[in-house]
Scaffold this motif. Sequence first.
Motif, short mmCIF file in Angstrom:
data_model
loop_
_atom_site.label_atom_id
_atom_site.label_comp_id
_atom_site.label_asym_id
_atom_site.label_seq_id
_atom_site.Cartn_x
_atom_site.Cartn_y
_atom_site.Cartn_z
N PRO A 1 39.02 43.51 -32.99
CA PRO A 1 39.65 45.24 -32.99
C PRO A 1 40.55 45.05 -31.48
O PRO A 1 40.05 44.35 -30.58
N ASN A 2 41.45 45.61 -31.82
CA ASN A 2 42.50 46.36 -30.57
C ASN A 2 43.02 44.99 -29.75
O ASN A 2 43.17 45.30 -28.63
N LEU A 3 43.49 44.11 -30.42
CA LEU A 3 44.31 43.24 -29.63
C LEU A 3 45.62 43.62 -29.34
O LEU A 3 46.20 44.47 -29.91
N ARG A 4 46.41 42.87 -28.57
CA ARG A 4 47.60 43.18 -28.45
C ARG A 4 48.68 42.95 -29.08
O ARG A 4 49.53 43.80 -29.56
N GLY B 1 40.78 35.45 -26.30
CA GLY B 1 40.67 35.92 -24.71
C GLY B 1 42.13 36.23 -23.93
O GLY B 1 41.97 37.28 -22.96
N TYR B 2 43.26 36.18 -24.57
CA TYR B 2 44.47 36.78 -24.06
C TYR B 2 45.01 37.95 -24.84
O TYR B 2 45.94 38.32 -24.89
N GLY B 3 44.23 38.65 -25.84
CA GLY B 3 44.61 39.85 -26.71
C GLY B 3 45.48 39.32 -27.48
O GLY B 3 46.07 40.18 -28.04
N VAL B 4 45.42 38.03 -28.13
CA VAL B 4 46.20 37.68 -29.40
C VAL B 4 45.32 37.29 -30.42
O VAL B 4 44.33 36.60 -30.12
N ARG C 1 41.85 47.48 -40.43
CA ARG C 1 40.38 47.16 -39.78
C ARG C 1 40.69 47.00 -38.24
O ARG C 1 39.73 47.49 -37.60
N TYR C 2 41.33 45.98 -37.93
CA TYR C 2 41.48 45.55 -36.50
C TYR C 2 42.56 46.25 -35.76
O TYR C 2 42.21 46.34 -34.34
N ARG C 3 43.55 46.84 -36.12
CA ARG C 3 44.30 47.86 -35.32
C ARG C 3 44.80 47.25 -34.15
O ARG C 3 44.86 47.75 -32.90
N PRO C 4 45.53 46.18 -34.27
CA PRO C 4 46.20 45.53 -33.00
C PRO C 4 47.60 46.50 -32.62
O PRO C 4 47.80 47.24 -33.31
#
Length: 196
Positions: free
Chosen positions: A10-13, A63-66, A99-102
Amino acid sequence: MSVLPDYLAPNLRVVFCGTAAGNVSAAAGHYYAGPGNEFWAFLHDAKIVSAALTPDRDDEVLGYGVGLTDLAKKRSASSDANLSPDDYDVSGLVRKMERYRPGWLAFHGKTAANVVSRSLGLGSNVALGTQEWTVGGVRVFVLPSGSGANRGTKYLEGKPTRLAWFKALAKELLATPDPEAAQSTRPAQGDSQLST
């Protein structure tokens, strides 16, 4: 079964979506492992990630929001031309984005972006850069492929290099509020587990 696992949370960049794993990547079990593919160098040189990752470290991207996924998950191909329309799972990609909303969905190459745009009824003449349409409510950016077969500058649409397009995406990411902070304005969806 997927050729390569999705690396999603969830919420990756940003989530990068390729067309399909290349045959070399499929054999290696890692994203963008083909000889001459500059995806990982572009990711680092554009400062989207702070470490110089390599294909065998692809599982570290979270770990890098990717995140990483492909539009065709069930087969690999030596070329996008070897894929059929039945290989693409556009509805699956939409569900993943919902679902994950990046913060962003970045297509790595125009083929996947064209397939999705056409499926959404928007035509298949997609330009590089920021799009006016979304996938599952997620903003879309289209990058040129980092593949070694895509080194020419003829189709760079106003930028001098492929790296310049990755830097343009990095600029958009910096200007975008952190999806984690925006989570309170969205319904809770998904979990923090690796998607497969």
